[in-house]
Design a protein around this motif. Structure first.
Motif, mmCIF file in Angstrom:
data_model
loop_
_atom_site.group_PDB
_atom_site.id
_atom_site.type_symbol
_atom_site.label_atom_id
_atom_site.label_comp_id
_atom_site.label_asym_id
_atom_site.label_seq_id
_atom_site.Cartn_x
_atom_site.Cartn_y
_atom_site.Cartn_z
ATOM 1 N N LEU A 27 0.873 -1.169 0.000
ATOM 2 C CA LEU A 27 0.000 0.000 0.000
ATOM 3 C C LEU A 27 0.911 1.219 0.000
ATOM 4 O O LEU A 27 1.892 1.273 0.760
ATOM 5 N N ARG A 28 0.591 2.196 -0.842
ATOM 6 C CA ARG A 28 1.467 3.360 -1.002
ATOM 7 C C ARG A 28 0.634 4.633 -0.950
ATOM 8 O O ARG A 28 -0.447 4.703 -1.530
ATOM 9 N N TYR A 29 1.172 5.634 -0.240
ATOM 10 C CA TYR A 29 0.518 6.938 -0.159
ATOM 11 C C TYR A 29 1.557 8.018 -0.379
ATOM 12 O O TYR A 29 2.590 8.050 0.280
ATOM 13 N N ASP A 30 1.260 8.928 -1.311
ATOM 14 C CA ASP A 30 2.153 10.036 -1.632
ATOM 15 C C ASP A 30 1.376 11.338 -1.435
ATOM 16 O O ASP A 30 0.394 11.578 -2.139
ATOM 17 N N PRO A 31 1.788 12.188 -0.498
ATOM 18 C CA PRO A 31 1.079 13.442 -0.257
ATOM 19 C C PRO A 31 0.987 14.351 -1.478
ATOM 20 O O PRO A 31 0.157 15.252 -1.506
ATOM 21 N N GLU A 32 1.826 14.131 -2.483
ATOM 22 C CA GLU A 32 1.717 14.928 -3.705
ATOM 23 C C GLU A 32 0.480 14.550 -4.515
ATOM 24 O O GLU A 32 0.074 15.280 -5.412
ATOM 25 N N GLN A 109 -3.760 5.345 9.078
ATOM 26 C CA GLN A 109 -3.361 6.218 10.188
ATOM 27 C C GLN A 109 -2.062 6.945 9.841
ATOM 28 O O GLN A 109 -1.925 8.149 10.090
ATOM 29 N N ARG A 110 -1.125 6.235 9.252
ATOM 30 C CA ARG A 110 0.136 6.865 8.840
ATOM 31 C C ARG A 110 -0.122 7.922 7.764
ATOM 32 O O ARG A 110 0.476 8.995 7.793
ATOM 33 N N ALA A 111 -0.998 7.621 6.818
ATOM 34 C CA ALA A 111 -1.323 8.577 5.755
ATOM 35 C C ALA A 111 -2.001 9.816 6.338
ATOM 36 O O ALA A 111 -1.698 10.946 5.943
ATOM 37 N N ARG A 112 -2.910 9.617 7.289
ATOM 38 C CA ARG A 112 -3.606 10.748 7.910
ATOM 39 C C ARG A 112 -2.659 11.604 8.741
ATOM 40 O O ARG A 112 -2.910 12.790 8.940
#
Length: 138
Positions: A27-32, A109-112
């Protein structure tokens, strides 16, 4: 420079045969790209033998932990006490995986922590996006 979250998970591939195969996924999350998450499957886990990444709404993943969500190519729903089902619909067929709900919650939770819910718009670079869009239009 933004921080990208990559969270490895074990996804249990549900096939028409009675056996269930466990595969590595990320699972990957990029704030951009603050509204989206990606789920990537390595080459050995795919029919084509190449890495496959699906991108879909972060809200879809979050909603699907508690109730069925999604009408399009990606659908998410709770399954039993500790599993979440993610379905990927493509012209070639449907792939369905089970993921431990606690792992998805930990990832979200990490993404938030990086981008709180409701504040995603603050992380968009609209000037850059518009520049890229206009450059492609030439």
């Amino acid at each position: 420079m933004s921080t990208v979250i990559e969270h490895p998970v074990r996804a249990r591939l549900v096939a028409s045969a009675p056996r269930r195969e466990s595969v590595a996924a990320t699972l990957r999350y990029d704030p951009e790209n603050p509204f989206a998450v990606q789920m990537t499957f390595p080459a050995p886990a795919t029919l084509e033998g190449i890495e496959v990444a699906w991108e879909f709404a972060r809200d879809l993943l979050a909603t699907g932990l508690d109730e069925p969500a999604g009408l399009g190519d990606v659908r998410v729903r709770p399954y039993g006490y500790d599993r979440t089902v993610v379905e990927f619909h493509a012209p070639e067929g449907v792939a369905m995986v089970h993921i431990r709900t606690c792992e998805v919650r930990r990832f979200l939770q990490r993404a938030r922590h990086l981008v709180p819910d409701g504040r995603e718009h603050e992380f968009l670079d609209l000037d850059q996006d518009l520049t890229e869009l206009l450059r492609d239009a030439r």
